[in-house]
Enzyme design. Structure first.
Site, mmCIF file in Angstrom:
data_model
loop_
_atom_site.group_PDB
_atom_site.id
_atom_site.type_symbol
_atom_site.label_atom_id
_atom_site.label_comp_id
_atom_site.label_asym_id
_atom_site.label_seq_id
_atom_site.Cartn_x
_atom_site.Cartn_y
_atom_site.Cartn_z
ATOM 1 N N VAL A 146 4.138 -0.700 3.954
ATOM 2 C CA VAL A 146 2.862 -1.145 4.495
ATOM 3 C C VAL A 146 2.184 -2.010 3.448
ATOM 4 O O VAL A 146 2.132 -1.651 2.271
ATOM 5 C CB VAL A 146 1.954 0.047 4.862
ATOM 6 C CG1 VAL A 146 0.645 -0.450 5.438
ATOM 7 C CG2 VAL A 146 2.662 0.963 5.833
ATOM 8 N N LYS A 168 2.456 -3.426 8.699
ATOM 9 C CA LYS A 168 3.584 -2.511 8.569
ATOM 10 C C LYS A 168 4.833 -3.354 8.752
ATOM 11 O O LYS A 168 5.068 -3.909 9.827
ATOM 12 C CB LYS A 168 3.493 -1.441 9.646
ATOM 13 C CG LYS A 168 4.452 -0.296 9.434
ATOM 14 C CD LYS A 168 4.071 0.895 10.272
ATOM 15 C CE LYS A 168 4.467 2.186 9.601
ATOM 16 N NZ LYS A 168 3.851 3.356 10.189
ATOM 17 N N ILE A 212 0.842 -1.202 0.000
ATOM 18 C CA ILE A 212 0.000 0.000 0.000
ATOM 19 C C ILE A 212 0.871 1.244 0.000
ATOM 20 O O ILE A 212 0.607 2.205 -0.696
ATOM 21 C CB ILE A 212 -0.898 0.052 1.259
ATOM 22 C CG1 ILE A 212 -1.668 -1.245 1.415
ATOM 23 C CG2 ILE A 212 -1.844 1.237 1.176
ATOM 24 C CD1 ILE A 212 -2.367 -1.351 2.766
ATOM 25 N N ALA A 213 1.886 1.222 0.821
ATOM 26 C CA ALA A 213 2.712 2.418 0.947
ATOM 27 C C ALA A 213 4.130 2.006 1.291
ATOM 28 O O ALA A 213 4.376 0.895 1.742
ATOM 29 C CB ALA A 213 2.146 3.314 2.042
ATOM 30 N N ASP A 251 3.104 10.649 17.149
ATOM 31 C CA ASP A 251 3.362 10.929 15.740
ATOM 32 C C ASP A 251 2.055 11.291 15.029
ATOM 33 O O ASP A 251 1.717 10.729 14.004
ATOM 34 C CB ASP A 251 4.024 9.710 15.084
ATOM 35 C CG ASP A 251 4.591 10.032 13.707
ATOM 36 O OD1 ASP A 251 4.785 11.233 13.411
ATOM 37 O OD2 ASP A 251 4.812 9.090 12.923
ATOM 38 N N GLY A 306 7.881 3.738 2.886
ATOM 39 C CA GLY A 306 8.520 4.930 3.446
ATOM 40 C C GLY A 306 9.883 4.586 4.000
ATOM 41 O O GLY A 306 10.407 3.502 3.755
ATOM 42 N N GLY A 307 10.430 5.521 4.727
ATOM 43 C CA GLY A 307 11.779 5.358 5.250
ATOM 44 C C GLY A 307 11.897 4.163 6.178
ATOM 45 O O GLY A 307 12.932 3.511 6.247
ATOM 46 N N MET A 308 10.839 3.882 6.886
ATOM 47 C CA MET A 308 10.900 2.816 7.881
ATOM 48 C C MET A 308 10.683 1.439 7.279
ATOM 49 O O MET A 308 11.011 0.432 7.888
ATOM 50 C CB MET A 308 9.803 3.037 8.928
ATOM 51 C CG MET A 308 9.931 4.303 9.705
ATOM 52 S SD MET A 308 11.257 4.190 10.891
ATOM 53 C CE MET A 308 10.681 2.823 11.875
#
Lengths: 1180, 196
Positions: free
Chosen positions: A107, A124, A99-100, A217, A102-104
Site C-alpha cells: 500500500v 493498494k 505505507i504497508a 474481510d 503484505g502478502g497481496m
C-alpha cells in the site's frame, strides 16, 4: 569468427564450398573439402565448422522468431516508449511512500499528479502474479458499485485499474488512523466506550449491506480510528473483486497461492468452508472483532495455532464465553498477538450475561442463528447499554433449548422420567397419612407430617405452574421473534425487488449503449463486432428480452448473406459455368506451413464435393466461360486445371517460377499465366505446352483476362500499367494506363468493347478499340478486386473497406453497397445467372449474397412522375399501403407497401399564389379505407384509398388546415386551423362543432373514447376538449416552445409531443405528468411516432435525422442520418420505420423474429429454403 | 484517439521520414501501428483456431497495410514495402531491448518482485541483442544475406516473398538462408559458450 576477419571475397569462397559440400554425402565430405580448399586450412576449418552446425541450425531462426517476436510482446514493445516515464506514477497518481506491505502487495501513499491541492490517496498495488484479465474485469464490474458507497465511516474507493505492466491497483481515500484494537488499547477505553465505538463500525457496515455490498474481510486492521476518534472502514468490497466466488477456489488452495484476501482469524465458518457469503458472514467477523475488543483474545483456544486447527475450531468449537475468556490467557495466542491488544478493560462481571450473549450470538456457527442484520446486532448493544433486555439474552434460551434437544434426546427422556417419579411420590405420602389416622398412633404427628408433605406438594405444584407460565412467556417471546424475523424477511424481499428493478433498468441502459456501439460498428464496417454485440441479446431462458425494433434492424443489416463458408483466407471463388457448383481457394495454415485448399461445393446444398491441398501461400482462380474448366494458379506449386464435371485435376503444370495470376480462355483451350517477374506465358490448356511468351511488364503481374473472342489478353502489373496483347502474335497492342496506381483486377465486358480495371484507388474503363477512357471513379485505396455480372450490366468491386459495391456499367453509378465481411475481401464471383455473388475474404469466410434481395441498408421508393418534394408519409393502419404527401405540389399519393409501387396520385389541392409556407396534411381512417388531405387552399378532401377517387370536398373552412385526424370509430374528422379545431360528423356530412383555439392547432388527435379531442399548438399547451360541448376539460402546460406534432400511444396511455425547441416529450395522459423530455435533435421536431408495442418513440426533425428513443429509460437508441427528416412513422407491425424527405420515401426494415430464429438454429447451414418465403415477402 | 486522426498521406510521410533517418517520426508512428495492431490481433485471435500460432510480423504488416497507401509511395512493390517494415520491426525490438537493459537496474521502487517473468524477459533481450550484433557482423561482408535474415526473421516473410522482395529466385533465398542460419547459429552459440 574462426580464422580472422572475413571479407567478401573470402566469404564467397566459403559459400561456394559450403553449398557444394552439402551435395556431397557425409562419407565423401572430408575428401571433398580437402580437395576444394586446396590446402587452405583456415578456409577448410571455417567451412567445416559451418557444416558441423548446419543440422542443428535448421529451423533455429524460426524457433527464435516465434520466441522473440511474439504478438503480445510486439504490442507491448510497440507501446513501450511511454512506459519508462511512468515508473513512479500510477494512473494520474504520483507515489510518495510505501505505507504497508503484505502478502497481496503493497500500500502506497500517493497524490494526484495533476492536482493543485495535492489530495492524498492510498494506493493498494497488487503483486504482478495477482493480475489476470478476469480480475480486472471483476474490478471494473465492482468499481461502480463501490464508488456508490458514500458514507462518512467508509473510506471511498476512488479509482483503480492496472499498471502498464499489468498489476492491478486500487486507489482509496487515504485515512490517517490506527487500527481499532490498538486504538482501544492505547486509550484504555472502558467497556461502554468500546461498545459505542463498535456501534459506529456497525452503522457503516450496515449502510454497505443496504447497498448490497458485503465487506468479506472485516478485521481490526481494516477499521482505522482517526485522531478525532472516528472509525473508518477500509477495503470495502475489494475482497469480492479479488475472490468473487469462494466455491471455485477453496480456501486451502488460494491461501497457498497467496491470493486469498480473507484473514482466517476473522473468517466465518461458511467462509472457511468456501460457501456462499452473505451479510451474516460480516456479522460473524464483527462478532470476532467485538470479542477481541472485550477480551483481548480471539474466540478460540488453540493448541498449535496452525491454520488447519483454526479452521477446525471456527467450524466446530464453541467459543469460550467472553466473561470467562477475559480471565484466562491463551497461551498459544500470546505470542501471535500484539501485546497492546491484550488490555481487557472489562471486568468479568461486566461481561457476564448480556454481553456474553451478544458476542456469542454474533459468533454462532449457523448463519441463520446469528443476528439477522448488523443493524440488529448494533441495536442489541444499544439495548444493553441502556439497560434494556437484549434479543441475544432472550434468544439464548430457545437457541440453547433447541440445540440441547437436538444433541441430547436421551437425556431429555431421562428428565421426563424423574418428573413422573416425583408425582408418584406425592401419592405415596397421602396414603401414608390415611394409615396413620386409622392406627390412631402418633396420629397427630403423622397428620402433621402428612400435612407438611401436602404443603410441600402444593409448593411443588405452584413451582411447576410458575415454570409453566415462564414457558408460556418464553413461547410468546419466541413468537415475537418469529414475527420480527418475518418482518425482516419482508423488508429483505422489498429490498430485493427494488434491487431487481434497479438492475433491470441498468441492464436496459447497458442494452441501449450496446445498441449504440453496434450501430457505430456498422458505420465502421466492423461487422464482426456488431454481430457479437447483437448476439449478446439473443434471448436466454429466464432472461428478459430487451430486443425491439433497433435490434432487429441492426441484425438484418449484418445478416444479409445467404450462406457463409468458413476456413481460411479465401483468395479465390468461382462458380461452375452451369452455376451448380462453387469452387473456393483458401489459404490456411497446417502444421506450420501455408496450405492452399481448393474445394468444390454444391451451390445448393453446400456439401463438399471434392477438395485438394497444396503447399503454397498463393492462389488465383479463373473459369472458362464456355468450357468445363477451371484453372488454378498456385505460386511455386505451378498451375492446375480442373474439370467441373468430376472435380478432378486434368492437368498439372510444374517447374515454373512463381505463378502470380492465371486466366483461361472462354473456350478453355488456352491458359495465360502471369509471374512474379511480370512475364506472361500463354500455355495450351490440354497439354500444358508453352505457346508463347508475352514480354513487357517489368514487375509482379497482378491480373489477367481473356476477351470473349479470345483475340486479346488484358494484363495488369505492379509497374502500374494495364496492357492489351494480341494473343495470336504475342505483341503488345496497347498500353492503357498512365496514372500512378497499380491495377489489381481487370476484365472485359461480354461484348469486348470495354476493358474495366480496378486500381489502387480508382475504377477505370476504357474503350478496347481506341484505348479511350470511358469512366473513372475513385474508390477507397487498398487492393481492390472486381467481378462483372454475366450480362455485363453490373460490376462488383471491393476495396480495403470490406464493402462490396455494385456499379451500373451504363451510368457508372453505384447501385448498392453490401457490408458483411469483417476484413479485406480478396475475391469476388457472380453466379452464371447473375443472381448470386460470392465473395472471399481475409476474415476467414466466403459469403454468398442473393442479389435478387434488396441488398441496401434501407429501402428507397422514388416517384417517377414527380421526383422531388416528399414532405410526409404514413402507413395505413392495415399496413398495406403508404400514403405520401408533397406539400409544394399539393400532391398526395398512395403506394403499395409490399411492392413499393405507386398506385394513385391524389391531385386536388393547389398552392395559392400568396402562400409561401404550404403544408399538405394527411390522415387515414382507422379502417384504412379513407384518406383525408388538407391544404393551404382551405380545402379538405376525402379519398377512397382503394380507387384513389375523391369522395367529398369540404370547402367551408375559413382558413388553411394545419392538422387532420379521424376518430377511432371513423365517426368524426377533426381539422385544425390557425384559430380553431373543427369537427365534422362524417355520418351526416355536417359540422359537429367548431372549437375556437386562439393560439392555433398544429396537431390534434382523438382519445379512444371518441368524446375527447386533444390539440397542441403555438402556446406550448396540450388542450383536452369535450367534443359534445366544446369546453376545455383540462390542459397540460408542456413547458416546451411551440408544439408542432403530437401522437397518442395505444390505449391512450402516453402522449408524445414534438416542439420548435428541438425537444420531444412523453406525457402520462392520466396524470398529466411528463415522463421523459427527449433532447438530442438539433432542430425543430416535425413528427413523432410510437412503436406499436409502446416501447419506442421515433422522432423526425428538421435537422434531417430520425431518432429512436427507449421509453423505459428515456435514452436515445439510434440515429438514422440518411433519408430522414420530414416525417416518421412506424409500420403497424412495428417492423418498419418510414420517413419521407426530398426525393425519397425511405423505409428502414427490421428482420422478423422468424428470420432470427431460423438463422440461430441453422448456424452455418444453408438458409435459402427456410428463409426465402419470409425474405421475398419483404423484398420491395 | 488523437492519433487516429492522421491521414493515410500523413502516415506515409512519417514512414518516409523515418526511412530517411528521422527518429522522431518513429515516435509518432508507433502508437498508430499499435492501435491498429490491437484491433487486428483481437480480430485474428477470435477467428483463429485454438493453439494456432500467430505470426506477429504478419500482423504488423497487416497493420501497416491498413495505415498507409503503400502503392502510391514510391516503393516499388508490396514486398519492397515489407522489407522496410522488417527493418522497422528490427529497429523497434532492438531499441526496446537495449533501452530496457540500460534503464532498469534495481532502483525502481514501485517494483514488487516480478520473479521468473523478469529474468525470462532479460534473457530474451539478451538473445535479441546478440542476434542483432551478429547480423551487423554478417552485413559487413554479406549485405544481402543479412537482408534475407531480416526479412524472414523480423519481417515474417516466406521464402517466396523474400525472393520477391529481393528480386532473386526462391532457390537462391533458400540456399543463402541455409548458410546464414548455420553461420548465425555458430556465432551465437559460440558467444554463449564463451568461446570468444
Amino acid at each position: 569468427m574462426n580464422g580472422g576477419k572475413m571479407d567478401n571475397g573470402r566469404w564467397r569462397e566459403v559459400e561456394r564450398i559450403f553449398d557444394a559440400a552439402l551435395e556431397v554425402d557425409d562419407a565423401g565430405r572430408a575428401a571433398f573439402l580437402a580437395g576444394a580448399c586446396a590446402g587452405d586450412e583456415a578456409l577448410r576449418r571455417e567451412v567445416e565448422s559451418l557444416l558441423a552446425v548446419d543440422n542443428k541450425a535448421q529451423g533455429f531462426l524460426d524457433a527464435a522468431a516465434a520466441r522473440l517476436v511474439r504478438p503480445e510482446q510486439a504490442r507491448v514493445l510497440l507501446s513501450a516508449t511511454t512506459v519508462a516515464e511512468s515508473a513512479q506514477r500510477i494512473g494520474s497518481y504520483r507515489l510518495i511512500r510505501e505505507i504497508a506491505r503484505g502478502g497481496m502487495g503493497a500500500v502506497w501513499l500517493a497524490e494526484r499528479a495533476d492536482d493543485q491541492f495535492h489530495q492524498q490517496v492510498a494506493i493498494k498495488l497488487l503483486k504482478a502474479e495477482a493480475a489476470s484479465e478476469e480480475l480486472l474485469n471483476r474490478f471494473r464490474h465492482e468499481r461502480q458499485v463501490l464508488a456508490g458507497l458514500n458514507h462518512p465511516q467508509i473510506a471511498r474507493l476512488l479509482d483503480g485499474g492496472a499498471t502498464e505492466d499489468g498489476r492491478p491497483y486500487f486507489v482509496m481515500e487515504y485515512i490517517e488512523g490506527e487500527p481499532l484494537d490498538e486504538y482501544c488499547a492505547r486509550l484504555q477505553l472502558s467497556l461502554n466506550e468500546r461498545l459505542q465505538l463498535f456501534r459506529q463500525v456497525c452503522a457503516a457496515v450496515h449502510y454497505a449491506h443496504q447497498n448490497l455490498v458485503i465487506h468479506r474481510d472485516l478485521k481490526p486492521g481494516n477499521i482505522l480510528v482517526t485522531a478525532e476518534g472516528e472509525p473508518k472502514l477500509l477495503d470495502f468490497g475489494i475482497a469480492k473483486v479479488l475472490q468473487p466466488d469462494l466455491t471455485q477456489d477453496s480456501i486451502m488452495g488460494s491461501t497457498l497461492t497467496g491470493m486469498h484476501p480473507m484473514t482466517p482469524a476473522y473468517a466465518s465458518p461458511e467462509q472457511t468452508r468456501g460457501e456462499k457469503l452473505t451479510t451474516a458472514s460480516d456479522v460473524y467477523s464483527l462478532g470476532v472483532v467485538l470479542y477481541e475488543l472485550l477480551t483481548g483474545h480471539t474466540p478460540y483456544q488453540l493448541k498449535d495455532n496452525t491454520f488447519g486447527e483454526l479452521v477446525k475450531a471456527i467450524c466446530e468449537q464453541e467459543p469460550i464465553k467472553p466473561s470467562i475468556a477475559v480471565t484466562q490467557s491463551h497461551p498459544s495466542h500470546d505470542e501471535a498477538q500484539t501485546p497492546s491488544i491484550r488490555n481487557p478493560q472489562s471486568a468479568p462481571r461486566n461481561l457476564k450475561g448480556d454481553v456474553d450473549s451478544i458476542a456469542l450470538m454474533a459468533l454462532r456457527k449457523e448463519p441463520n442463528a446469528r443476528y439477522s442484520s448488523v443493524e440488529q446486532f448494533s441495536e442489541d448493544i444499544r439495548r444493553y447499554l441502556e439497560g434494556l433486555p437484549t434479543i441475544a439474552r432472550k434468544g439464548t434460551f430457545s437457541y440453547r433449548a433447541a440445540k440441547y434437544l437436538r444433541r441430547n434426546r436421551i437425556q431429555v427422556a431421562a428428565t421426563v422420567l424423574i418428573l413422573l417419579s416425583l408425582l408418584a411420590g406425592i401419592f405415596a405420602t397421602l396414603r401414608q397419612a390415611r394409615i396413620a389416622v386409622a392406627a390412631q398412633h402418633h396420629a397427630e404427628t403423622q397428620r402433621q407430617r402428612a400435612e407438611a408433605a401436602l404443603l410441600s406438594a402444593e409448593d411443588r405444584r405452584q413451582q411447576a405452574e410458575a415454570s409453566r407460565s415462564e414457558a408460556d412467556q418464553q413461547r410468546g417471546e419466541a413468537e415475537a421473534q418469529r414475527e420480527l424475523a418475518n418482518e425482516q424477511r419482508a423488508f429483505a424481499d422489498s429490498q430485493r425487488q427494488r434491487a431487481e428493478t434497479q438492475e433491470l433498468s441498468n441492464r436496459q441502459l447497458l442494452y441501449t449503449s450496446r445498441i449504440g456501439l453496434a450501430h457505430q460498428a456498422w458505420e465502421n464496417s466492423n461487422i464482426e463486432r456488431m454481430r457479437e454485440l447483437l448476439d449478446f441479446y439473443l434471448p436466454q431462458a429466464n432472461e428478459p428480452d430487451f430486443r425491439r425494433f433497433e435490434w432487429y434492424y441492426l441484425w438484418r443489416l449484418c445478416h444479409r448473406e445467404e450462406k457463409t463458408i468458413t476456413g481460411g483466407d479465401f483468395r479465390g471463388v468461382a462458380y461452375s459455368p452451369d452455376g451448380k457448383s462453387l469452387l473456393t481457394l483458401a489459404i490456411t495454415r497446417s502444421n506450420g506451413a501455408n496450405v492452399a485448399e481448393v474445394v468444390f461445393r454444391d451451390a445448393t446444398s453446400w456439401q463438399v464435393l471434392s477438395s485438394q491441398r497444396y503447399t503454397t501461400s498463393h492462389g488465383a482462380v479463373a473459369v472458362s466461360r464456355n468450357a468445363d474448366k477451371v484453372v488454378v494458379g498456385l505460386g511455386l506449386e505451378g498451375i492446375r486445371v480442373f474439370s467441373f464435371s468430376d472435380y478432378k485435376e486434368r492437368l498439372q503444370i510444374r517447374g515454373l517460377t512463381f505463378v502470380s495470376n492465371v486466366a483461361i480462355s472462354p473456350s478453355g483451350k488456352m491458359i495465360a499465366a502471369g509471374f512474379g517477374s511480370g512475364k506472361v506465358q500463354l500455355l495450351d490448356a490440354e497439354t500444358g505446352k508453352e505457346i508463347r511468351i508475352l514480354a513487357g511488364h517489368q514487375q509482379y503481374l497482378t491480373t489477367l483476362a481473356f476477351s470473349s473472342d479470345e483475340q486479346t489478353l488484358a494484363s495488369g502489373s505492379f509497374d502500374e500499367t494495364v496492357r492489351l496483347w494480341d494473343v495470336r502474335t504475342g505483341k503488345e497492342s496497347r498500353s492503357l494506363k498512365q496514372s500512378r496506381s497499380v491495377p489489381n483486377s481487370v476484365t472485359f465486358t461480354p461484348d469486348d468493347k470495354t476493358v474495366i480495371a480496378v486500381c489502387n484507388s480508382e475504377l477505370k474503363a476504357w474503350e478496347t478499340a481506341t484505348g479511350k477512357e470511358i469512366a473513372s471513379r475513385s474508390i477507397a485505396p487498398g487492393r481492390p478486386v472486381l467481378a462483372l455480372s454475366p450480362d455485363g450490366k453490373t460490376l462488383a468491386t471491393v476495396d480495403v473497406q470490406p464493402v462490396i459495391r455494385l456499379w451500373d456499367t451504363q451510368t457508372w453509378a453505384e447501385k448498392a453497397a453490401i457490408k458483411g465481411h469483417g476484413n479485406v475481401v480478396r475475391s469476388l464471383a457472380f453466379s452464371p445467372d447473375g443472381m448470386h455473388l460470392a465473395s472471399g475474404s481475409l476474415d476467414q469466410t466466403a459469403r454468398i449474397w442473393n442479389l435478387s434481395r434488396n441488398m441496401n441498408d434501407v429501402i428507397k421508393l422514388t416517384d417517377p412522375d414527380t421526383p422531388s418534394g416528399f414532405s410526409k408519409a404514413l402507413f395505413t393502419p392495415d399496413g398495406q399501403k403508404i400514403i405520401s404527401a408533397k406539400s409544394r405540389a399539393g400532391l398526395a399519393s398512395i403506394w403499395d407497401s409490399i411492392s413499393g409501387r405507386k398506385l394513385f396520385d391524389l391531385r386536388g389541392h393547389t398552392k395559392p399564389a400568396n402562400v409561401s409556407n404550404f403544408s399538405l396534411e394527411l390522415a387515414v381512417s382507422s379502417d384504412s379505407r379513407f384518406i383525408a388531405t388538407g391544404g393551404a387552399d382551405s380545402l379538405v378532401k376525402i379519398w377512397d384509398a382503394e380507387t384513389g377517387r375523391e369522395i367529398i370536398m369540404l370547402s367551408d373552412l375559413p382558413d388553411r388546415s394545419t392538422a387532420l385526424a379521424f376518430s377511432l370509430d371513423n365517426h368524426f374528422l377533426a381539422v385544425g386551423t390557425d384559430q380553431a379545431a373543427r369537427i365534422y360528423d362524417l355520418a351526416q356530412w355536417r359540422v359537429a362543432i367548431t372549437i375556437p383555439v386562439p393560439q392555433g392547432v398544429n396537431a390534434l388527435c382523438f382519445l379512444s373514447d371518441g368524446k375527447t379531442l386533444v390539440t397542441a399548438g403555438r402556446d406550448g399547451i396540450i388542450h383536452f376538449w369535450k367534443i359534445a360541448t366544446g369546453l376545455e376539460l383540462r390542459r397540460i402546460q408542456s413547458g416546451q416552445d411551440q408544439l408542432f406534432t403530437m401522437t397518442l400511444s395505444a390505449r391512450d396511455q402516453y402522449l408524445a409531443t414534438g416542439s420548435l425547441d428541438n425537444t420531444a416529450a412523453i406525457w402520462d395522459v392520466q396524470t398529466g405528468n411528463r415522463v421523459w423530455l427527449l433532447k438530442g435533435h438539433s432542430s425543430k421536431i416535425n413528427r413523432v411516432s410510437f412503436s406499436p408495442d409502446g416501447n419506442r418513440l421515433a422522432t423526425s426533425s428538421n435537422d434531417y435525422t430520425v431518432k429512436l428513443w427507449d421509453l423505459t429509460t428515456g435514452q436515445e437508441m439510434l440515429t438514422f442520418k440518411e433519408g430522414g427528416g420530414c416525417s416518421v412513422h412506424f409500420s403497424p407491425d412495428g417492423r418498419q420505420l418510414l420517413s419521407a424527405c426530398g426525393n425519397n420515401l425511405t423505409i428502414w426494415p427490421a428482420a422478423t423474429e422468424r428470420e432470427v430464429q431460423v438463422r440461430a438454429k441453422a448456424g452455418n447451414r444453408h438458409l435459402r429454403a427456410n428463409v426465402t418465403a419470409d425474405e421475398e415477402e419483404r423484398a420491395h | 484517439m488523437a492519433t487516429e486522426s492522421l491521414s493515410i498521406a500523413e502516415v506515409t510521410q512519417l514512414l518516409r521520414a523515418w526511412g530517411a533517418g528521422d527518429r522522431a517520426a518513429l515516435e509518432r508512428l508507433v502508437p498508430l501501428v499499435d492501435a491498429e495492431l490491437r484491433g487486428l490481433a483481437g480480430h485474428y485471435m477470435r477467428g483463429q483456431a485454438p493453439g494456432h500460432a500467430l505470426q506477429t510480423t504478419a500482423l504488423v504488416n497487416e497493420a501497416w497495410l491498413k495505415l498507409i497507401d503503400w502503392q502510391n509511395t514510391g516503393w516499388q512493390n508490396r514486398a519492397h514495402f515489407f522489407g522496410i517494415a522488417a527493418q522497422l520491426m528490427r529497429q523497434i525490438l532492438v531499441d526496446e531491448a537495449r533501452r530496457r537493459r540500460a534503464g532498469k537496474h534495481g532502483g525502481n521502487a514501485v517494483r514488487v518482485s516480478m520473479g521468473a517473468a523478469e529474468s525470462l524477459a532479460k534473457r530474451k533481450d539478451h538473445e535479441l541483442l546478440a542476434l542483432d550484433d551478429a547480423l551487423k557482423a554478417l552485413a559487413e561482408f554479406d549485405e544481402r544475406r543479412c537482408r534475407i535474415v531480416e526479412l524472414r526473421f523480423f519481417g515474417g516473410l516466406s521464402v517466396d516473398e523474400t525472393a520477391e522482395a529481393l528480386q532473386v529466385s526462391p532457390r537462391t533465398v533458400a540456399r543463402e538462408w541455409r548458410l546464414a542460419q548455420a553461420w548465425l547459429y555458430r556465432e551465437l552459440s559460440g558467444k554463449e559458450d564463451g568461446e570468444k
